[in-house]
Design a protein around this motif. Structure first.
Motif, PDB file in Angstrom:
ATOM      1  N   LYS A  62     -38.138  25.361 -45.177  1.00  0.00           N
ATOM      2  CA  LYS A  62     -39.439  24.908 -45.661  1.00  0.00           C
ATOM      3  C   LYS A  62     -39.983  23.781 -44.775  1.00  0.00           C
ATOM      4  O   LYS A  62     -41.177  23.695 -44.524  1.00  0.00           O
ATOM      5  CB  LYS A  62     -39.287  24.383 -47.093  1.00  0.00           C
ATOM      6  N   ALA A  63     -39.074  22.913 -44.306  1.00  0.00           N
ATOM      7  CA  ALA A  63     -39.504  21.749 -43.526  1.00  0.00           C
ATOM      8  C   ALA A  63     -39.611  22.065 -42.036  1.00  0.00           C
ATOM      9  O   ALA A  63     -39.956  21.190 -41.237  1.00  0.00           O
ATOM     10  CB  ALA A  63     -38.519  20.602 -43.742  1.00  0.00           C
ATOM     11  N   GLY A  64     -39.283  23.286 -41.657  1.00  0.00           N
ATOM     12  CA  GLY A  64     -39.362  23.656 -40.246  1.00  0.00           C
ATOM     13  C   GLY A  64     -38.214  23.125 -39.409  1.00  0.00           C
ATOM     14  O   GLY A  64     -38.320  22.965 -38.193  1.00  0.00           O
ATOM     15  N   LEU A  65     -37.107  22.864 -40.043  1.00  0.00           N
ATOM     16  CA  LEU A  65     -35.922  22.369 -39.334  1.00  0.00           C
ATOM     17  C   LEU A  65     -34.945  23.518 -39.116  1.00  0.00           C
ATOM     18  O   LEU A  65     -34.910  24.453 -39.905  1.00  0.00           O
ATOM     19  CB  LEU A  65     -35.232  21.338 -40.237  1.00  0.00           C
ATOM     20  N   ARG A  66     -34.166  23.403 -38.062  1.00  0.00           N
ATOM     21  CA  ARG A  66     -33.144  24.446 -37.869  1.00  0.00           C
ATOM     22  C   ARG A  66     -31.844  23.960 -38.514  1.00  0.00           C
ATOM     23  O   ARG A  66     -31.300  22.918 -38.128  1.00  0.00           O
ATOM     24  CB  ARG A  66     -32.925  24.710 -36.385  1.00  0.00           C
ATOM     25  N   PRO A  67     -31.348  24.694 -39.531  1.00  0.00           N
ATOM     26  CA  PRO A  67     -30.133  24.240 -40.209  1.00  0.00           C
ATOM     27  C   PRO A  67     -28.876  24.848 -39.583  1.00  0.00           C
ATOM     28  O   PRO A  67     -28.802  26.050 -39.375  1.00  0.00           O
ATOM     29  CB  PRO A  67     -30.324  24.780 -41.630  1.00  0.00           C
ATOM     30  N   ILE A  68     -27.918  24.002 -39.299  1.00  0.00           N
ATOM     31  CA  ILE A  68     -26.638  24.493 -38.774  1.00  0.00           C
ATOM     32  C   ILE A  68     -25.606  24.410 -39.891  1.00  0.00           C
ATOM     33  O   ILE A  68     -25.545  23.420 -40.627  1.00  0.00           O
ATOM     34  CB  ILE A  68     -26.177  23.650 -37.563  1.00  0.00           C
ATOM     35  N   VAL A  69     -24.819  25.479 -40.026  1.00  0.00           N
ATOM     36  CA  VAL A  69     -23.830  25.534 -41.102  1.00  0.00           C
ATOM     37  C   VAL A  69     -22.491  25.025 -40.582  1.00  0.00           C
ATOM     38  O   VAL A  69     -22.079  25.356 -39.469  1.00  0.00           O
ATOM     39  CB  VAL A  69     -23.645  26.980 -41.603  1.00  0.00           C
ATOM     40  N   GLY A  70     -21.816  24.260 -41.377  1.00  0.00           N
ATOM     41  CA  GLY A  70     -20.486  23.807 -40.994  1.00  0.00           C
ATOM     42  C   GLY A  70     -19.713  23.347 -42.208  1.00  0.00           C
ATOM     43  O   GLY A  70     -20.216  23.368 -43.333  1.00  0.00           O
ATOM     44  N   ALA A  71     -18.480  22.974 -41.962  1.00  0.00           N
ATOM     45  CA  ALA A  71     -17.650  22.423 -43.045  1.00  0.00           C
ATOM     46  C   ALA A  71     -16.556  21.574 -42.422  1.00  0.00           C
ATOM     47  O   ALA A  71     -16.097  21.868 -41.310  1.00  0.00           O
ATOM     48  CB  ALA A  71     -17.036  23.537 -43.881  1.00  0.00           C
ATOM     49  N   GLU A  72     -16.197  20.527 -43.133  1.00  0.00           N
ATOM     50  CA  GLU A  72     -15.065  19.718 -42.670  1.00  0.00           C
ATOM     51  C   GLU A  72     -13.816  20.238 -43.378  1.00  0.00           C
ATOM     52  O   GLU A  72     -13.806  20.331 -44.610  1.00  0.00           O
ATOM     53  CB  GLU A  72     -15.295  18.251 -43.029  1.00  0.00           C
TER      54      GLU A  72
END
Lengths: 1040, 528
Positions: A62-72
């Motif tokens: 929605k905000a026009g950001l590119r989301p990267i998926v990760g986990a610790e």
């Protein structure tokens, strides 16, 4: 310096509140802060999961950001955790499967400890951020992931020790040839949330702020700093900044590329999903409708239309799978009924999924499924229909759930999670505990707090002040501030009551699975809204206590009364049933038994099924707050003219006398009055069904007003429509859902009217459920000429049952406190083999433990074996104490017991103390003589007191209620031996007499009688605790 | 045989009120910490007091976790505190929260022992042999008949008066057996139970079954289930039948209810305690001459202990006062000692702090024996003071400045760098260890307390020069900034500071900070 216009820096290490108690911001807030701070890309990596990924993905998009998926990921053997970032779909699948494998076989509370070989097995497509300190296992990580995918981190939080660590990190990185990347290890979106993070840390460490010391972070630097600020901070290490961009470029995966596929149903050879569905549906028409039913042509037209839509949307497989679950339940004799908007579908009706005929009831199919909506939907959730199935709660529902697990495999099906978020009580509790309040003080505050805090409610400070913690105190003010910030943050993960997701292939490649606390259950890391948003199809298998009641009553009635009940063929609009409903004689009846429903029924005067549909829907926070209840009832009783907010709305609101009561009506109103498109109407629909609906509603209001203004609707009419629509955000029913519930309400009312003993027995067996304590259910049965029979080891089974052709109710052994089910079942079995010959024989064959035996004697369950309760107690206390000779001796000396016999009042007290229920006289009976002397009116006589006269009533408190919709008014229901009496207490009176009202189990209440429309209550102004044994009986259900 | 039972209700409360008499009549809650796994630190032994707050909850400042496990809880409380809602099991903070003005007093083992010893002394004032059992004592009363011809009521009243003089409120019962006397103390302030079975049973008949079952909740529940309300109801049941059903405890309760009891009276002296006593020819009212008397007792007691290769772990002084009354006090000792001077010193300090109410005409010294613990010395450290001597020194200091103001400095668990507190001095030797890693342990900062406000000159390059009271210097190199903030929950809104380590033109390396709230600069200290 090399600063470009677009900063290179990308934040790759960022936790949200989905790192439960170690992150203080919602994904949405992090995205908002990122957008403000000039970030174009952001990675979210919570601890041991991707819990926040769907919301992060939605907000970022929605905000026009590119989301990267990760986990610790927490590693085994105490090694420092590693942060894994997903490059591609393979990497995502590996991450999900890695987390699933690391959690498999563990208890819910166990820490995750992924072993190195597990990492090695799931290394593809993942980049590793190995932390901001040198690590001994770095060579092993390089072997597993490859040198170019392993990065060490440098961080700058203005901490002196970090400079040394960064130097060591760079040395190790250089030595082993891995890259160095800058990160900020973000825990909250803005510096202001540092205090929230500190309080969460206290909650995690179980310490107060005064004790926790250096376990808190030394400063407030772990916020999502603007990209440019981070670039400046690392201006001496440009390569570490550039590396953030390089890694971000490599991580191209987003949740849009989830790879989820819904399974196909296994159709017979030669059939397609669609053809088989159509075959079943058309066959279903013949089952549901007689050949000469005049509505058939209309049904056929509607079904053809629905099947066409289902075909075009490719949803046949989904319907078949739900149909299959329903078939499985029916094949096992388990009652099942679809609820919610599925009841708007003729296809669901003819397939046997739902029980409400949408064609006959003229229900809106588009509320369930609409092509326009699917076409306009930018969200997968909007493309899928939502079918919820009600099943009897308990073992029967578990059977169906296990069937789904078996059918789709342990890794193919799972329950959806239920993210437990901070609500006012928990928020104040954690904030207060961290700031040093004692448990007793927290309990005191909790008693003053509502479950949910709605917009427009009193602020937290007011509730705290009411509990004796005024905001003038520094810490009290802080508690309110922090608690407010905690609201809506996730606290931990639970299991949704019935939502199941199914995948073709492996579900653990789509979302990590983890064990639930319930054995044999697996849950996905996302809640049902998240699953829906990402297009993962869910089927809700919900447990309903009333379904269990209806189901159990059928064989009971057949066995004892020789009558076979078929709920599908109950006589419609039965006068006795409606007479009972009009008299508000509804204890135990589904959905219409509450105090508020009882107060409405005599005014509603239902005579037909649709009245019941309205009744179910009208006593909801939505209509109540929207002030729709009184206008509807006044119009229904002819005391107010039927009118419409606008003439164009007449066709929509005619059936409900101009008052909007159902969600479907509101959608239609928005479309008609404000010219809402399908997409906008759908946004409204979602807002009405969404937890955080208040905020969504506010954004929709503007569009509604603009639309109405364009259509020439202004002023009061506009406000009225807006008010009607907005209030539903608080909770309102769709008409189809109300109709499904009304069917169950009617069925349960029918049982109560014609088979009261069986109905009560089944209710008691399904308890806890409903509104009333078992003692009240039994008292109500007695008032309806059912003979209550006590628990008796010679006759009672584990469950309650019916005797003497439905005239008597026999209490079951399950109502003996502390009696184990295995003992109860052993009593049943041994008695079936041979009747008891003596107490000793009972003790020898049923093998209760000493405590169970004594309790059975205490509640009089051993009466059939001779002697009174105390005589039996004297006897059983000796059993097994003097060797085998005694154990086999006939119990013929019961009369020799030297103990004083119980008085009737003592027996009543013993029944409640050791069993929570009595078949003897009502507790108030014992106080009646004294009450008569004080001029206290019986509940049954209260209706004869004129409106406006003073009166006193007395009884055991069965309900204390302070609904959020009642502006602080408190409602009390008392029960005496003749029935119920209601009292209304103003907030001022409540504040003054709170201690007596809340702490007393039995009360004498005085006040002015309000006797209107057959609804009687006392406007209470005096309260006294009723002493004696009656005063010790606690059967109240208290609600806020 | 007639036996008296003297019972101290709420022993812990009474024990602490004996040493804090000004707390009588106000809301008081007695805190007690669960026992430590290890011996208590030096300097302990006497209870402490505070007016609410968390400080009173712990005996020492060990690690947070250890402290969390050892939170002291309310064990007893005064009627005034009960009225305000104080209940057993609360922590000090919780109790203080429900009751404004509550005085929290910590009971120690020494308090209890002192009260029990005082109770024993009351007994010894009436009989040569007594039996001690926690908050009760028993003794035979037949010999007292000649002293108290008015009868047993007079004996009981005399016992109560004697107990009151040592600060204890007691209940007294006299009966034909121990158990019956014990039971009767729960019935009324003074209870005289006839010897004959019938009248004894009648005298006990109205006692509630809950009292008869005393601390046995299961027995009390069984009696209630049977519909029995009083000891008379229980007495009416056949004993054998009760025993069969409720076991030996039930049978015993049944017999007791009938006034029958066969529990033997076993009087004895304290376990291997060693006693030295002296009666003085004339009353002594000053410390110096009394010290001379005491010295003899101490020497004799220690001599006897030395014969057995033992040291003294505790001393109780029982001072007979002129013309009547006794003063019993326990002198705390940090570590077992055989040094007469130390013991004498501790006793003198105690007497100086709490002088007896009247001149002393006799003294009995009870010494508790203990083995001397060998202390393993650290090869790399200088030998410290002997534990017993250190204890004496600490006791002396505590007498001068108050017990809360003596101890070892300790860095507090906070990011506020200058924060220090005082913890009780322990004698455990631990290896030298840096707080935050070995690397930093090599650097030592000499800290200004409080930090000195300075003027800081800042130019385009950053910190340029500063001027303080004693130092004016240019900044050659500045390392930083380091930010520390926290304690936002405190009234003064916590702290927020930016620190720098600066190498100044005078050759020294200073630590300075700017306060984020008002922008002022401070010099924290310099590195050695």
């Amino acid at each position: 310096m090399g600063i470009t216009t677009r900063p290179d820096y990308v934040e790759l290490r960022c936790r949200s509140a989905f790192s439960f108690l170690d992150g203080a911001s919602l994904p949405e807030d992090l995205v908002a802060a990122a957008a403000t701070g000039g970030h174009d890309t952001l990675a979210l990596a919570d601890r041991d999961g991707v819990y926040g990924a769907p919301r992060f993905f939605a907000a970022a998009r929605k905000a026009g950001l590119r989301p990267i998926v990760g986990a610790e990921i927490t590693l085994a053997a105490g090694a420092a955790p590693v942060l894994l970032l997903v490059e591609d779909r393979r990497g995502y699948q590996n991450l999900c499967q890695l987390i699933t494998a690391a959690k498999t076989g563990k208890q819910k509370s166990d820490p995750v400890d992924a072993a190195v070989d597990l990492l090695a097995a799931h290394a593809g497509g993942l980049t590793v951020l190995a932390g901001a300190a040198p690590r001994a296992d770095l060579p092993a990580l390089i072997d597993i992931f490859g040198r170019e995918r392993v990065w060490l981190e440098v961080q700058r939080h203005f901490d002196a020790a970090e400079a040394h660590r960064n130097r060591d990190v760079r040395a190790q990185a250089e030595a082993l040839g891995v890259g160095v990347v800058a990160t900020n290890d973000v825990r909250y979106a803005t510096p202001l949330q540092r205090s929230v993070h500190d309080v969460l840390t206290c909650a995690r460490e179980k310490a107060t702020v005064d004790e926790i010391g250096r376990r808190l972070a030394p400063n407030a630097e772990r916020w999502l700093k603007p990209s440019r600020e981070m670039q400046l901070l690392f201006r001496d290490m440009p390569a570490a900044v550039r590396a953030t961009r390089a890694i971000a470029e490599r991580c191209a995966f987003t949740l849009a590329d989830l790879g989820y596929v819904f399974p196909d149903y296994d159709v017979p050879p030669g059939e397609t999903q669609q053809s088989f569905l159509e075959k079943l549906a058309w066959a279903g028409v013949d089952d549901r409708y007689d050949a000469d039913d005049e509505i058939r042509p209309k049904v056929r037209r509607q079904l053809a239309r629905e099947l066409g839509i289902i075909d075009r949307l490719g949803l046949a497989g989904y319907f078949l799978i739900v149909w299959d679950i329903v078939q499985f339940a029916k094949s096992r004799g388990i009652m099942v009924q679809g609820r919610g908007s599925a009841a708007n579908s003729a296809a669901c009706f003819v397939l046997g999924i739902t029980a409400v005929d949408p064609v006959r009831m003229d229900l809106l199919f588009e509320r369930f499924l609409s092509e326009e909506r699917v076409a306009a939907a930018d969200n997968a959730a909007d493309r899928m229909p939502d079918i919820d199935l009600d099943l009897p709660s308990g073992d029967q529902r578990e059977l169906v759930i296990q069937h789904v697990y078996e059918k789709y495999g342990a890794r193919g099906a799972a329950m959806t999670a239920n993210v437990i978020t901070y609500r006012p009580r928990m928020a104040v509790r954690d904030a207060g505990r961290a700031l040093g309040l004692a448990e007793e003080q927290l309990n005191r505050i909790a008693r003053h707090l509502p479950t949910w805090l709605m917009a427009g409610d009193e602020p937290l400070e007011t509730h705290l002040a009411a509990a004796g913690f005024p905001p003038t105190g520094h810490r009290n003010r802080l508690i309110a501030e922090v608690a407010r910030a905690l609201l809506n943050l996730p606290r931990h993960l639970g299991q949704h009551s019935g939502g199941m997701v199914i995948a073709a292939g492996r579900l653990d490649a789509v979302v990590p699975l983890e064990p639930a606390s319930m054995p044999g259950r697996v849950v996905v890391q996302w809640d049902k809204d998240d699953c829906a948003d990402l297009g993962i199809v869910k089927v809700d298998l919900l447990g309903l206590g009333m379904m269990a009641v209806l189901e159990e009553a059928v064989p009971m009635i057949r066995r004892h009364e020789g009558v076979t009940i078929d709920y599908a063929k109950l006589p419609a609009d039965d006068p006795k049933v409606y007479g009972m409903l009009r008299a508000a004689d509804t204890v135990g009846v589904f959905q219409v038994e509450s105090r508020a429903q009882m107060a409405t029924l005599p005014r509603m005067k239902p005579t037909h099924f649709y009245d019941l549909v309205v009744e179910v829907a009208i006593i909801r926070p939505g209509p109540i707050v929207g002030k729709m209840v009184n206008p509807y009832l006044e119009r229904r009783n002819g005391r107010e003219t039927v009118r419409y907010p606008h003439p164009s709305l007449e066709p929509i609101l005619k059936r409900t006398l101009g008052v909007p009561l159902f969600q479907e009506q509101l959608i239609k109103m928005a479309m008609t009055a404000a010219g809402f498109s399908g997409g906008q109407a759908d946004e409204l629909r979602r807002a009405m069904g969404f937890k955080r609906s208040q905020e969504r509603m506010n954004t929709i209001e503007g569009a509604l007003r603009a639309g109405m203004a364009r259509n020439g609707i202004h002023g009061g009419a506009q406000d009225e429509i807006i008010q009607g629509i907005k209030s539903f955000a608080l909770y309102g029913f769709p008409e189809s859902h109300a109709a499904s519930f009304a069917l169950l309400a009617y069925a349960s009312a029918y049982l109560k009217a014609y088979h009261h003993a069986a109905f009560t027995a089944a209710l008691l067996n399904a308890w806890p459920m409903g509104f009333y304590h078992p003692a009240t259910l039994v008292t109500d049965a007695v008032r309806h000429n059912v003979e209550p029979r006590p628990i008796d080891v010679a006759r009672s089974g584990w469950r309650c049952d019916v005797e003497d052709g439905g005239r008597a109710l026999r209490l079951g052994l399950r109502y003996v406190s502390g009696l184990r089910e295995e003992t109860g079942k052993r009593i049943e079995a041994a008695r079936a083999a041979a009747p008891w010959t003596s107490l000793a024989d009972f003790a020898a064959r049923a093998q209760p433990n000493e405590r169970e035996l004594a309790t059975l004697a205490e509640v009089g369950a051993l009466a059939a074996l001779g002697g009174t309760r105390r005589q039996a107690l004297w006897q059983v206390d000796a059993i097994g104490k003097s060797g085998p000779l005694f154990a086999h001796a006939p119990a013929n000396d019961v009369a020799a017991a030297p103990l004083p016999e119980m008085t009737a009042e003592e027996e009543m007290a013993a029944d409640f103390h050791a069993g929570s229920i009595t078949t003897g006289p009502h507790p108030i009976t014992f106080a009646r003589a004294a009450l008569d002397r004080r001029g206290v009116t019986r509940a049954a006589d209260l209706g004869r007191v004129a409106n406006g006269r003073r009166a006193a009533m007395a009884g055991v408190v069965i309900v204390r209620q302070r609904p959020g919709t009642a502006k602080g008014f408190v409602f009390i229901t008392l029960e005496d031996e003749t029935g119920f009496a209601n009292a209304i207490v103003t907030p001022q009176r409540f504040a003054k007499h709170k201690h007596v009202i809340v702490a007393s189990h039995s009360l004498v209440i005085e006040g002015v009688v309000q006797n209107l429309d057959g609804v009687v209550s006392i406007k209470a102004d005096r309260f006294m605790e009723l002493g004696g044994d009656a005063g010790t009986v606690d059967i109240s259900h208290d609600f806020h | 045989m007639r036996i008296a039972c003297v019972f101290v209700p709420q022993l812990a409360l009474q024990a602490v009120l004996r040493r804090t008499p000004d707390a009588r009549g106000v809301p008081v809650a007695v805190l007690e910490a669960p026992p430590l796994p290890n011996p208590p630190p030096a300097g302990g032994g006497r209870g402490s007091e505070s007016n609410g707050g968390r400080g009173s909850e712990s005996g020492g400042r060990g690690s947070d976790k250890a402290r969390g496990r050892r939170v002291a809880r309310v064990v007893e409380f005064s009627p005034e505190a009960r009225r305000e809602g104080v209940r057993a099991g609360m922590t000090g903070a919780q109790a203080a929260a429900v009751c404004a003005g509550l005085r929290l007093l910590t009971v120690t083992a020494a308090d209890r022992e002192a009260a029990a010893a005082a109770l024993a002394d009351v007994g010894y004032a009436f009989a040569p042999r007594i039996e001690r059992a926690g908050e009760r004592i028993f003794f035979e009363t037949e010999d007292l008949a000649r002293l108290y011809p008015a009868g047993e009521t007079a004996i009981a009243q005399a016992v109560q008066a004697a107990a009151a003089r040592v600060g204890l409120g007691v209940r007294v019962a006299i009966a034909a057996s121990k158990g019956v006397a014990r039971l009767a103390t729960r019935a009324r302030e003074i209870a005289l139970v006839p010897t004959a079975a019938g009248p004894a049973r009648a005298a006990l008949a109205s006692i509630p079954v809950e009292t008869l079952a005393e601390d046995d909740a299961a027995l009390a529940a069984a009696f209630r289930r049977w519909g029995l309300r009083t000891a008379g109801d229980v007495a009416a049941l056949p004993i054998d039948a009760v025993g069969l059903r409720l076991g030996p405890t039930g049978a015993r309760a049944g017999r007791l209810a009938r006034g029958e009891d066969d529990e033997p009276f076993v009087p004895r002296l304290p376990d291997d305690a060693l006693e030295e006593a002296i009666e003085l020819d004339y009353p002594v009212a000053e410390l110096e001459p009394f010290s001379f008397v005491l010295r003899g007792l101490v020497d004799r007691a220690l001599g006897r202990l030395r014969e057995r290769s033992l040291a003294c772990a505790g001393v109780t002084l029982r001072l007979a006062l002129d013309p009547r009354g006794v003063d019993v006090r326990t002198v705390p000792i940090a570590a077992p000692t055989g040094d007469a001077a130390t013991l004498l010193q501790l006793a003198r300090l105690d007497l100086a702090r709490r002088p007896p109410a009247a001149p002393i005409v006799g003294v009995r010294l009870l010494a508790l024996p203990a083995r001397v613990r060998a202390t393993q010395l650290d090869m790399l450290r200088p030998a410290g003071p002997a534990p017993d001597r250190l204890a004496a020194t600490i006791a002396r200091l505590a007498a001068l400045v108050g017990p809360d103001n003596v101890g070892a400095p300790a860095i507090e668990e906070t990011w506020r760098e200058e924060a220090v507190g005082v913890v009780p001095l322990t004698l455990t030797l631990s290896p030298l260890r840096g707080e935050r890693g070995s690397e930093q342990a090599r650097l030592t900062i000499r800290r200004r307390r409080p930090p000195e406000e300075i003027e800081m000159l800042i130019d385009r390059e950053g910190l340029a020069a500063f001027r303080g009271r004693e130092t004016t210097a240019r900044v050659l190199v500045a390392a930083g900034p380091y930010r520390l903030s926290g304690e936002w929950w405190k009234e003064e809104h916590g702290f927020s500071r930016t620190y720098w380590d600066v190498h100044a033109s005078d050759g020294a390396v200073y630590r300075v900070h700017q306060d984020g709230r008002d922008g002022r600069w401070y010099l924290d200290g310099y590195y050695d």
